[in-house]
Write a protein that holds these residues in place. Sequence first.
Motif, PDB file in Angstrom:
ATOM      1  N   GLY A 202      18.771 -11.152  -3.764  1.00 54.39           N
ATOM      2  CA  GLY A 202      18.674  -9.992  -4.646  1.00 54.39           C
ATOM      3  C   GLY A 202      18.423 -10.257  -6.118  1.00 54.39           C
ATOM      4  O   GLY A 202      18.513  -9.334  -6.936  1.00 54.39           O
TER       5      GLY A 202
ATOM      6  N   ARG B  84      14.500 -11.011   6.045  1.00 55.85           N
ATOM      7  CA  ARG B  84      15.074  -9.755   5.570  1.00 55.85           C
ATOM      8  C   ARG B  84      14.212  -8.557   5.934  1.00 55.85           C
ATOM      9  O   ARG B  84      12.972  -8.647   5.945  1.00 55.85           O
ATOM     10  CB  ARG B  84      15.268  -9.813   4.052  1.00 55.85           C
ATOM     11  N   ALA B  85      14.841  -7.438   6.220  1.00 61.60           N
ATOM     12  CA  ALA B  85      14.137  -6.212   6.580  1.00 61.60           C
ATOM     13  C   ALA B  85      13.077  -5.850   5.540  1.00 61.60           C
ATOM     14  O   ALA B  85      13.377  -5.773   4.346  1.00 61.60           O
ATOM     15  CB  ALA B  85      15.138  -5.063   6.700  1.00 61.60           C
ATOM     16  N   ALA B  86      11.863  -5.627   6.016  1.00 61.71           N
ATOM     17  CA  ALA B  86      10.728  -5.169   5.200  1.00 61.71           C
ATOM     18  C   ALA B  86      10.384  -6.086   4.018  1.00 61.71           C
ATOM     19  O   ALA B  86       9.817  -5.637   3.025  1.00 61.71           O
ATOM     20  CB  ALA B  86      10.970  -3.739   4.686  1.00 61.71           C
TER      21      ALA B  86
ATOM     22  N   GLU C  34       6.575  -6.402   3.812  1.00 60.92           N
ATOM     23  CA  GLU C  34       5.992  -5.124   3.370  1.00 60.92           C
ATOM     24  C   GLU C  34       6.153  -4.968   1.861  1.00 60.92           C
ATOM     25  O   GLU C  34       5.280  -4.446   1.176  1.00 60.92           O
ATOM     26  CB  GLU C  34       6.664  -3.942   4.084  1.00 60.92           C
ATOM     27  N   GLN C  35       7.299  -5.413   1.354  1.00 64.06           N
ATOM     28  CA  GLN C  35       7.567  -5.336  -0.085  1.00 64.06           C
ATOM     29  C   GLN C  35       6.569  -6.211  -0.844  1.00 64.06           C
ATOM     30  O   GLN C  35       5.953  -5.776  -1.829  1.00 64.06           O
ATOM     31  CB  GLN C  35       9.005  -5.792  -0.357  1.00 64.06           C
TER      32      GLN C  35
ATOM     33  N   ILE D 224       2.955  -4.831  -0.978  1.00 63.16           N
ATOM     34  CA  ILE D 224       2.705  -3.831  -2.012  1.00 63.16           C
ATOM     35  C   ILE D 224       2.416  -4.515  -3.346  1.00 63.16           C
ATOM     36  O   ILE D 224       1.506  -4.127  -4.089  1.00 63.16           O
ATOM     37  CB  ILE D 224       3.898  -2.851  -2.119  1.00 63.16           C
ATOM     38  N   TRP D 225       3.143  -5.569  -3.652  1.00 67.85           N
ATOM     39  CA  TRP D 225       2.896  -6.309  -4.883  1.00 67.85           C
ATOM     40  C   TRP D 225       1.532  -7.008  -4.844  1.00 67.85           C
ATOM     41  O   TRP D 225       0.844  -7.119  -5.862  1.00 67.85           O
ATOM     42  CB  TRP D 225       4.009  -7.328  -5.148  1.00 67.85           C
TER      43      TRP D 225
ATOM     44  N   ARG E 265      -0.978  -4.375  -5.653  1.00 69.40           N
ATOM     45  CA  ARG E 265      -0.903  -4.017  -7.076  1.00 69.40           C
ATOM     46  C   ARG E 265      -1.540  -5.074  -7.954  1.00 69.40           C
ATOM     47  O   ARG E 265      -2.134  -4.772  -8.988  1.00 69.40           O
ATOM     48  CB  ARG E 265       0.561  -3.849  -7.511  1.00 69.40           C
TER      49      ARG E 265
ATOM     50  N   GLY F 141      16.028 -14.840   0.188  1.00 67.89           N
ATOM     51  CA  GLY F 141      17.197 -15.108  -0.631  1.00 67.89           C
ATOM     52  C   GLY F 141      18.220 -15.845   0.238  1.00 67.89           C
ATOM     53  O   GLY F 141      18.301 -15.610   1.435  1.00 67.89           O
TER      54      GLY F 141
ATOM     55  N   GLU G  71      11.476  -3.628 -14.062  1.00 71.71           N
ATOM     56  CA  GLU G  71      10.988  -3.569 -12.679  1.00 71.71           C
ATOM     57  C   GLU G  71       9.486  -3.349 -12.577  1.00 71.71           C
ATOM     58  O   GLU G  71       8.940  -3.313 -11.481  1.00 71.71           O
ATOM     59  CB  GLU G  71      11.743  -2.456 -11.928  1.00 71.71           C
TER      60      GLU G  71
END
Lengths: 290, 277
Positions: B86, B116-118, B121-122, B125-126, B129, B168, B258
């Motif tokens: 995190g 880790r979940a998704a 996918e996270q 997106i980056w 972008r 992590g 962020e």
Amino acid sequence: NLAEKLQNTFTNLKRRGKLTEKDVELALKEVRLALLEADVNYKVVKTFTEKVRTRAVGEEVLKSLTPAQQVIKIVYDELTALMGGSTAQLDLSHSPSVIMLVGLQGAGKTTTAGKLAKSIKEKGRKPLLVACDIYRPAAIKQLQVVGSQVGVEVFSLEGQKPTTIAQAAYKYSNQNGFDVLIIDTAGRLHIDDELMQELVDLKKILSPQELFFVADAMTGQDAVNVADSFNQRLDITGVILTKLDGDARGGAALSIREVVGKPIKYASFGEKLDSLEPFHPDRMASRILG
Amino acid sequence: VLKGKSLSPELFEELEEILISADIGVGSTMEIIENLKLRCAKEKITSGDEVEEILKDEMAKLLGEKEQLKPAPTTPWVIMVVGVNGVGKTTTIGKLAAKFGEEGKKVILAAGDTFRAAAAEQLEIWAKRSKAQLIRHEEGSDPAAVAYDAVQAAKNRKADILIIDTAGRLHTKTNLMEELKKIRRVISREIENAPQDVLLVLDATTGQNGLNQAKVFKEATEVNGIVLTKLDGTSKGGIVIAIKKELSLPVKLIGVGEGIEDLQEFDPKDFVNALFS
Ligand SMILES: Nc1nc2c(ncn2[C@@H]2O[C@H](COP(=O)(O)OP(=O)(O)OP(=O)(O)O)[C@@H](O)[C@H]2O)c(=O)[nH]1
Ligand SMILES: Nc1nc2c(ncn2[C@@H]2O[C@H](COP(=O)(O)OP(=O)(O)OP(=O)(O)O)[C@@H](O)[C@H]2O)c(=O)[nH]1
Ligand SMILES: [Mg+2]
Ligand SMILES: [Mg+2]
């Protein structure tokens, strides 16, 4: 560790003969150091050490045959008393009962939401996870994956404000017989007025029975400021401490409890969705003392 | 902060509180204050303002000169990103990818968090972008296999930069640290001198545990730089002083939000000034 340091302190002092109040000061210095190294807040250490001094002098540590043990016992007892005083009772008396999770970025809210959902389902209730984090990339997907891993449905809406989602979730839960709502919110800074206001608005709509501040056990001195801000704005009902499976001493637990005065209800000991336990103040006290 | 005050035990206590409250740690704080007192006596310092300047100077010395994340002499430049749960690894990678993209570099991102979940996918997106390419496998697959595929893709597609995201993990989990070592071995076996950079992401809200994290991650993966994130909050991240002192590990970048633009170079002087603001 502290027990050994105090043993050394008193052994050296006793060589000179009778102990004096000034000798208690030396012991208190070791206590203060141990707490600061454990990330307990500077100001909290001051008030806590004063408590210990009063008891140490009052309980005749000076006349004791084992002054080191006596001081350790006082510190341990005071820590346990300070962080304890409540059971990990979840207020699920309403139908639906609402639990809201808030906190800084990355503290463990989404994962904790899954864990709460799992244990509530195992108690025979019908929980609904509500995805109110509309900012973090793939946050809704993350909660959906977590929900499917624990067999709990996730309510979400594309492109809507958190307050709209909350209202819709409430309606949906009533129509479909869910009796506990678990609201996951986006991580945010306590100094972000707009996002803190969002939480205030969300709370107003949901009237949650439980509003948990989720805090990382490795948080340092600033834990106090953050927890205090969240509590001032939201009047939290409890704290959940995460990542206790690491080796952080966890002094933030004492700081938060002291400043906010709300109970630490749960402790998270891992990433897997079965690793949420009721908080044990005595175990936390031993951990802080190192 | 000490303007108009004169030297006194109270003044030094006030400084002690500032330093400890900034997560500098008791040990480092006592050392710094002791050196400060010696210098004040030696240089016949009498005013609070002067003491503050000397203190800032002492602390900036501990942090050393500004160190940037410098482009590697060979391509592809492989950057491995590690750290506990995190702290901001995935987000930092997104920001880095965007920065390199703006410089006209061809960037590939590797979704090395297969747990880790998704997580993938996270990162996806980056990647979108920042206009970077993404290499990913299914959730639950071997992260070393993702690293291997990413390295092959970087070579075959003549990418300038490959950034590898990892799950992590707490430094106390030996098996997970072994997994990290394995990922690093795969990278170095496939590309000479790679990974040229291993960045440890540290959350500014972290207290003394940050030093343990730095020690273990450095020992396991030869970390050569730190990204200190969430400095847009109220935490000061003072633990980086002890980390520099004991491990010679410099902070190279800071995360200040962020958004995709919220990554800045670490400046020791700005950092020290912020401790007193
Ligand atoms: N080791 C360990 N990791 C945890 C624990 N709780 C959560 N995590 C991990 O911490 C990281 C962050 O967890 P999240 O649930 O995404 O945190 P969050 O508060 O929802 O984050 P934001 O929504 O971005 O604010 C993930 O890698 C989790 O798996 C815990 O008790 N122990
Ligand atoms: N305010 C602020 N938030 C940040 C910063 N960097 C990352 N975050 C937030 O911190 C949270 C966690 O970021 P991630 O990138 O998922 O962290 P991570 O280290 O990849 O997490 P895991 O993979 O679960 O271990 C997200 O909500 C991010 O938006 C920063 O510099 N400032
Ligand atoms: Mg979340
Ligand atoms: Mg990540």
